[in-house]
Each structure stands twice: as structure tokens, then as C-alpha cells.
Design an enzyme around this catalytic site. Structure first.
Site, PDB file in Angstrom:
ATOM      1  N   CYS A  38      28.120 -37.078 -72.261  1.00 14.87           N
ATOM      2  CA  CYS A  38      28.906 -38.297 -72.512  1.00 14.87           C
ATOM      3  C   CYS A  38      29.512 -38.372 -73.917  1.00 14.87           C
ATOM      4  CB  CYS A  38      28.042 -39.548 -72.338  1.00 14.87           C
ATOM      5  SG  CYS A  38      26.701 -39.416 -71.171  1.00 14.87           S
ATOM      6  N   GLU A  76      10.320 -31.420 -76.265  1.00 18.95           N
ATOM      7  CA  GLU A  76      11.737 -31.124 -76.002  1.00 18.95           C
ATOM      8  C   GLU A  76      11.960 -29.655 -76.350  1.00 18.95           C
ATOM      9  OE1 GLU A  76      14.737 -32.448 -74.721  1.00 18.95           O
ATOM     10  OE2 GLU A  76      15.308 -30.395 -75.257  1.00 18.95           O
ATOM     11  N   LYS A 115      31.963 -35.465 -75.007  1.00 19.86           N
ATOM     12  CA  LYS A 115      33.103 -35.573 -74.091  1.00 19.86           C
ATOM     13  C   LYS A 115      33.993 -36.743 -74.481  1.00 19.86           C
ATOM     14  CE  LYS A 115      32.852 -38.184 -70.588  1.00 19.86           C
ATOM     15  NZ  LYS A 115      32.213 -38.757 -69.397  1.00 19.86           N
ATOM     16  N   TYR A 147      34.028 -35.760 -61.309  1.00 23.53           N
ATOM     17  CA  TYR A 147      34.509 -36.447 -62.504  1.00 23.53           C
ATOM     18  C   TYR A 147      34.517 -35.554 -63.735  1.00 23.53           C
ATOM     19  CZ  TYR A 147      29.912 -37.495 -64.693  1.00 23.53           C
ATOM     20  OH  TYR A 147      28.701 -37.418 -65.333  1.00 23.53           O
ATOM     21  N   ILE A 148      33.566 -34.613 -63.820  1.00 21.13           N
ATOM     22  CA  ILE A 148      33.524 -33.749 -65.014  1.00 21.13           C
ATOM     23  C   ILE A 148      34.740 -32.809 -65.006  1.00 21.13           C
ATOM     24  CG2 ILE A 148      32.205 -31.918 -66.161  1.00 21.13           C
ATOM     25  CD1 ILE A 148      29.645 -33.402 -65.351  1.00 21.13           C
ATOM     26  N   ARG A 205      35.792 -37.159 -54.954  1.00 12.94           N
ATOM     27  CA  ARG A 205      35.190 -37.532 -53.662  1.00 12.94           C
ATOM     28  C   ARG A 205      34.176 -38.655 -53.865  1.00 12.94           C
ATOM     29  NH1 ARG A 205      30.915 -35.184 -50.656  1.00 12.94           N
ATOM     30  NH2 ARG A 205      30.546 -33.701 -52.321  1.00 12.94           N
ATOM     31  N   GLU A 250      37.865 -34.974 -65.841  1.00 11.66           N
ATOM     32  CA  GLU A 250      37.894 -35.410 -67.245  1.00 11.66           C
ATOM     33  C   GLU A 250      38.290 -34.253 -68.161  1.00 11.66           C
ATOM     34  OE1 GLU A 250      34.599 -39.018 -67.068  1.00 11.66           O
ATOM     35  OE2 GLU A 250      33.954 -37.075 -67.783  1.00 11.66           O
ATOM     36  N   HIS A 260      46.226 -63.930 -70.915  1.00 18.41           N
ATOM     37  CA  HIS A 260      47.609 -63.471 -70.858  1.00 18.41           C
ATOM     38  C   HIS A 260      48.115 -63.101 -72.249  1.00 18.41           C
ATOM     39  CE1 HIS A 260      51.641 -63.216 -69.249  1.00 18.41           C
ATOM     40  NE2 HIS A 260      52.065 -63.939 -70.262  1.00 18.41           N
ATOM     41  N   ALA A 292      32.480 -45.264 -64.777  1.00 17.34           N
ATOM     42  CA  ALA A 292      33.853 -44.965 -65.179  1.00 17.34           C
ATOM     43  C   ALA A 292      34.113 -43.478 -65.091  1.00 17.34           C
ATOM     44  CB  ALA A 292      34.088 -45.436 -66.604  1.00 17.34           C
ATOM     45  N   CYS A 344      23.355 -36.125 -72.545  1.00 14.12           N
ATOM     46  CA  CYS A 344      24.304 -37.176 -72.922  1.00 14.12           C
ATOM     47  C   CYS A 344      24.800 -36.998 -74.352  1.00 14.12           C
ATOM     48  CB  CYS A 344      23.634 -38.545 -72.738  1.00 14.12           C
ATOM     49  SG  CYS A 344      24.629 -39.895 -73.344  1.00 14.12           S
ATOM     50  N   GLU A 404      44.475 -59.480 -66.187  1.00 15.23           N
ATOM     51  CA  GLU A 404      44.708 -60.824 -65.642  1.00 15.23           C
ATOM     52  C   GLU A 404      45.060 -60.757 -64.156  1.00 15.23           C
ATOM     53  OE1 GLU A 404      48.387 -63.021 -66.912  1.00 15.23           O
ATOM     54  OE2 GLU A 404      48.742 -61.246 -68.145  1.00 15.23           O
TER      55      GLU A 404
END
Ligand code: FAD
Length: 487
Positions: free
Chosen positions: A49, A36, A52, A179-180, A206, A183, A470, A376, A44, A475
Site C-alpha cells: 500500500c 519478523e 504503491k 487491482y495490483i 473481476r 494500479e 456544491h 479502493a 503494506c 454532490e
């Protein structure tokens, strides 16, 4: 038979690489190494993720006092302290990085803090000077944010830099509609920054369901985000009176605390400028923003790794071409996660890593299943989605649409205009639910569970015979009796 130093050498310690390495070593008993070049946990954990979502949580407190007052509480929030929050955030990321390191260590994986390149089908070269042979090599090097190709683009920051800002700007221009971009527009708006967003397309997000993305755009505007569609940036320059630029027009990323990394791919993400920026847009406006954030896409980290030299094919954006088992054109080399640009999400990179280990180390060839992945968007309100949008389903076959939009109890009581939406896209021929789209607070949590039903092939009638919980928002998912429209 050739003797290798390792059974597996993994390049990249992010979501996919760490999972594949530790499962290959821990469960399949393989001799594994991992290199690494930056921080363990990858995009992430370090710049995606996790930080964020913690910023989403921080930004959501802004609406609490207003709501609390309607519920009888006398509450005031005071100011948001970015320094306090980011100190806590960085400590949490350090802790998580430590967890990732020890997961690898405890599984018996040898780790190298170095950049790796590939010399041949079985040899990995490290920036430390060492080189190792391996029977298999797994490339899990992820991706990086890209700026648009316009003059002075280095004046803007990218998502990696947000987590290192020394202070929150008063105003930000966000370029992008994915989305980034959306958000961060909601996060920064919630934290009290004046947010303007330009997106060149006709609607944000999009690829998602049209009705859902329209609703998110409406809410973003209602909450104070100055969203301009069909608008792009034409020119940018340091605002008058600003003397932060160095002679060649580049300010090292380190000036804002961003890490400058060795890879040619990654350098582009960290050269940015501190100080207000003048922007001319295609809608005719000329404005000065304290910060410009480019959320204009991500490219795979595949350059300068030695891939093309040994016959590995790259796609147009630099994505590594792989088959359904994540195998490249060189049989001993596999690639998973964002570097393959299939579905760029953490759980998908992890799945691809697990499937790779099954295939190569457990004698159980396992293709990766990319069908019906729930996901999501952490805007405010959130969007949760699985399966086909109404538009894609209509293009495929005759469908019935069940859709409801209403003011949820909690915020309606507080006199707020927020609305939520629940939508099912149903095949008229098979009755199967082809798509489920939710715009609501907590939609991400809801879609994870709805995703199981959709993946199992649930029909509309299966949803109908499930008793409602409920009083909840979700629901409505099991109580929509007649189609809103058919197509
Ligand atoms: P990465 O996690 O990017 O890991 C790759 C690693 O390889 C990095 O640590 C890098 O330093 C290292 N590396 C690169 N080249 C080399 C080299 N030559 N030698 C050694 N090491 C190298 N996904 C979700 O599912 N949900 C979300 O909410 C979400 N939010 C996101 C928000 C943002 C702002 C961003 C940018 C991404 C988000 N994602 C989200 C996407 C998710 O982070 C990625 O899909 C995921 O991290 C991909 O994992 P990976 O293993 O392919 O690569």
C-alpha cells in the site's frame, strides 16, 4: 498449571501482527513476543500500500502541465528521475519501519529478527536456534506474489521487485487484471513507461461492478495503456542477444536488489532476470518487452511453518482455516490477515488483530465483521466501492439503479475527455443502499465516508435528504432523483 515464556507469541510483523502484539501488550497487559523474518511493517509498509501510493502520487504529476496550461499557467514538467524518487522512497520506508519497531518496543513487546516455525501447540522455534513457549500463538505471516506455472516464468518480475528496479524500463508487459495489475499499469504509464497489459478474462477488475470496471478499462486505454483482454501469455524466453542468464537459467534476485529471503514460500518471488524478454501471446502477437511483470495473484505464507504436522488445516491455496474468531483447529493457535485469505486488505488484517485481542485477552468474544468493507482501486481515475455490485444485487433481489456519468469540471475546463461515474444500487423492498460505486479522482477518499452511511443501513431517501456540497463531483450522490433502470 504450565508456565509459559509468553502469554502471546506473534509470528509476522506486518499490519495484523504488529497491531495485535502491541494492543495485547499495551492495553491488555499481556507478556508478548513477536518474530519478523524480514522487515517490520510487512507487505503494506514495505512492498504494498504505502510505496504503491507514493508511486501513484509520483505518476499523477504527468498530467499536470496539460491541465495547468488551460488554467493559465506556463508549466513544463521535465523528466522523471527514478533514482531520485526511489532514494526518497526508500528513506521513507526506512523511517516507517523504525516507527513500527518503536511502537512494539514502547508497548513492551519483545522482538526477534528471525524466521519462526511452530513446533507444537505452545512452542515457537526461531531460525536463530532459540525456542519459546507461549499460551497463545498468533500466525500473521501474510502472503506472497506468485508467478504462473509456465516455463521461464522466472524471467518476469513480481510486485515486490518493482520498488527495487535500478531504473525504469522503457516498456513493460503486465500480466493480470486484478487491482495490483491495473494500479501498476496506470503508475508506470504515468511515469512514461510504454505499458502493455494482458488479461485472460473478458474484463479487468473481476468482482467489481461491471459498469465501473468497464469505465476504468476505457480510461486506461485512453491514457495510452495497450490493454488486451481475453489474452494470455503462452511462451517467454530471453530476447535474442541477451546474455544475462546463468547456466541453470536462474538469476539470483539480488542482481536487481531484491531481498532473497529464507522461506521456501518466499524464494519464488525473488528469482528474476534482468534483460529484455520475448513473449508469445494467445492473441498471436510476438513481442519483446524490457520487463514482464506478473501480477497474477498472491498465496498465503503458510508452507514450511510446521502447521499441518500439528493438525492445522490449510485450504486449496494454502490459506489457514479459521473460525469467525480467527481460531484454528488447534485451540491455542489463531491466524489473522492475508495468511487466512479472507479479505486481503490492511485495515481488515488490523481489525482481525483487534478482534483477536478482544476475544482472547479482554474476555470479550468478538467475531470479525467482514460485511460492507469499503475499498479502493488506485487506478487513474480511482475506483471507490462498498457493498454489492449491480450484478450481485440483481441476482439477490429486485433493485433500482441510480447512475450518472459526466465530465468533471476541472478536467473538462482543460479540454480533457475524462469522465466520472457515481452509482447507487438500491433495494426496491427496503430502500437500503446495497452498493455504492464511484469512479473519479479522489474516489477512495469519497467512499470512506459513503461507507459509513451504507454500513449504517442508509436508504436512498437518507441520501436524498442530505444537502449537496456544491460545486463538487460527489454532490451527484445526493441529487440523483429517478432510477436509471430497475431490475
Ligand atoms: P503482511 O503485512 O504481509 O505481514 C506478514 C509479515 O510476516 C511479513 O513482514 C513477513 O516477512 C513476515 N513473515 C512471514 N513468514 C514469517 C515467519 N515464518 N517468521 C517470521 N516472520 C514471517 N491493502 C490495502 O488495504 N490497500 C491497498 O492499497 C493495498 N495495496 C497493496 C498493494 C500491493 C502491491 C500489495 C502486494 C498489497 C496491497 N494491499 C493493500 C494488501 C495489504 O498489503 C495486505 O492485505 C496486508 O499487508 C496484510 O497484512 P498481514 O499482517 O496479513 O501480512
Amino acid at each position: 498449571m504450565m508456565n509459559f515464556d509468553y502469554d502471546l507469541f506473534v509470528i509476522g510483523g506486518g499490519s495484523g501482527g504488529v497491531r495485535a502484539a502491541r494492543v495485547a501488550a499495551g492495553e491488555a497487559g499481556a507478556k508478548v513476543a513477536l518474530a519478523e523474518e524480514d522487515r517490520y511493517g510487512g507487505t503494506c509498509v514495505i512492498r504494498g500500500c504505502v510505496p504503491k501510493k507514493l508511486m501513484v502520487f509520483a505518476s499523477e504529476f504527468a498530467t499536470l502541465p496539460g491541465e495547468a496550461a488551460a488554467y493559465g499557467w506556463d508549466m513544463s514538467l521535465g523528466d522523471f528521475d527514478w533514482t531520485r524518487f526511489s532514494g526518497h522512497l526508500n528513506a521513507e520506508l526506512d523511517r516507517l519501519e523504525g516507527v513500527y519497531r518503536s511502537l512494539l518496543k514502547n508497548s513492551g513487546v519483545d522482538t526477534f529478527d528471525a524466521r519462526a516455525t511452530i513446533r507444537d501447540a505452545h512452542t515457537v522455534q526461531l531460525s536463530s536456534g532459540e525456542s519459546f513457549t507461549a499460551k497463545h500463538i498468533l500466525i500473521a505471516t501474510g502472503g506472497h506474489p506468485v508467478r504462473p506455472d509456465i516455463p521461464n516464468a522466472h524471467l518476469g518480475i513480481v510486485s515486490d521487485d518493482i520498488f527495487h528496479l535500478p531504473k525504469l524500463p522503457k516498456s513493460v508487459l503486465i500480466i493480470g487484471g486484478g487491482y495490483i495489475a491495473c494500479e501498476f499499469a496506470c503508475i508506470l504509464n504515468g511515469l512514461g513507461v510504454e505499458v502493455t497489459q494482458y488479461y485472460r478474462g473478458a474484463q479487468i477488475l473481476r468482482g467489481f461492478d461491471d459498469q465501473a470496471r468497464g469505465m476504468i478499462a476505457d480510461h486506461m486505454r485512453e491514457k495510452g495503456i495497450d490493454l488486451h483482454l481475453g489474452t494470455n501469455i503462452l511462451e517467454m524466453a530471453p530476447a535474442a542477444g541477451d546474455h544475462h542468464l546463468s547456466v541453470d537459467g536462474l538469476v539470483p534476485g539480488a542482481a536487481m536488489g531484491a531481498s532473497v529471503r529464507a522461506s521456501g514460500d518466499l524464494l519464488a518471488t525473488s528469482d528474476h532476470h534482468e534483460g529484455p524478454v520475448w513473449v508469445k501471446a494467445s492473441n498471436g502477437s510476438q513481442q519483446v518487452f524490457e520487463t514482464v511483470l506478473f501480477a497474477t495473484g498472491r498465496d498465503p505464507n503458510s508452507r514450511n511453518l510446521g502447521l499441518e504436522e500439528i493438525g492445522i488445516e490449510l485450504g486449496r491455496r494454502g490459506e489457514i482455516r479459521v473460525d469467525e474468531y480467527s481460531q484454528t483447529a488447534v485451540p491455542s493457535i489463531y491466524a489473522i490477515g492475508d495468511v487466512t485469505n479472507r479479505v486481503n486488505l490492511t485495515p481488515v488484517a488490523i481489525r482481525e488483530g483487534m478482534a483477536f485481542v478482544e476475544t482472547v485477552f479482554k474476555g470479550n468474544p468478538t467475531p470479525v465483521d467482514h460485511d460492507l468493507i469499503p475499498s479502493a482501486v488506485f487506478t487513474q481515475p480511482e475506483m471507490g466501492t462498498v457493498g454489492l455490485s449491480e450484478e450481485d444485487a440483481r441476482a439477490q433481489e429486485p433493485v433500482e439503479i441510480y447512475c450518472t456519468s459526466f465530465r468533471p469540471m476541472r478536467t473538462a475546463f482543460a479540454g480533457q475527455p475524462d469522465r466520472v461515474m457515481m452509482k447507487l444500487v438500491v433495494s426496491r423492498a427496503t430502500r437500503r443502499v446495497l452498493g455504492c460505486h464511484i469512479v473519479a479522482p479522489g474516489a477512495a477518499e469519497m467512499i470512506q465516508l459513503a461507507g459509513i452511511a451504507v454500513k449504517m443501513g442508509a436508504t436512498k431517501e437518507d441520501f436524498d435528504r442530505t444537502v449537496a456540497v456544491h460545486p463538487t463531483m460527489s454532490e451527484e450522490m445526493v441529487t440523483m432523483r429517478s432510477p436509471t433502470r430497475t431490475a
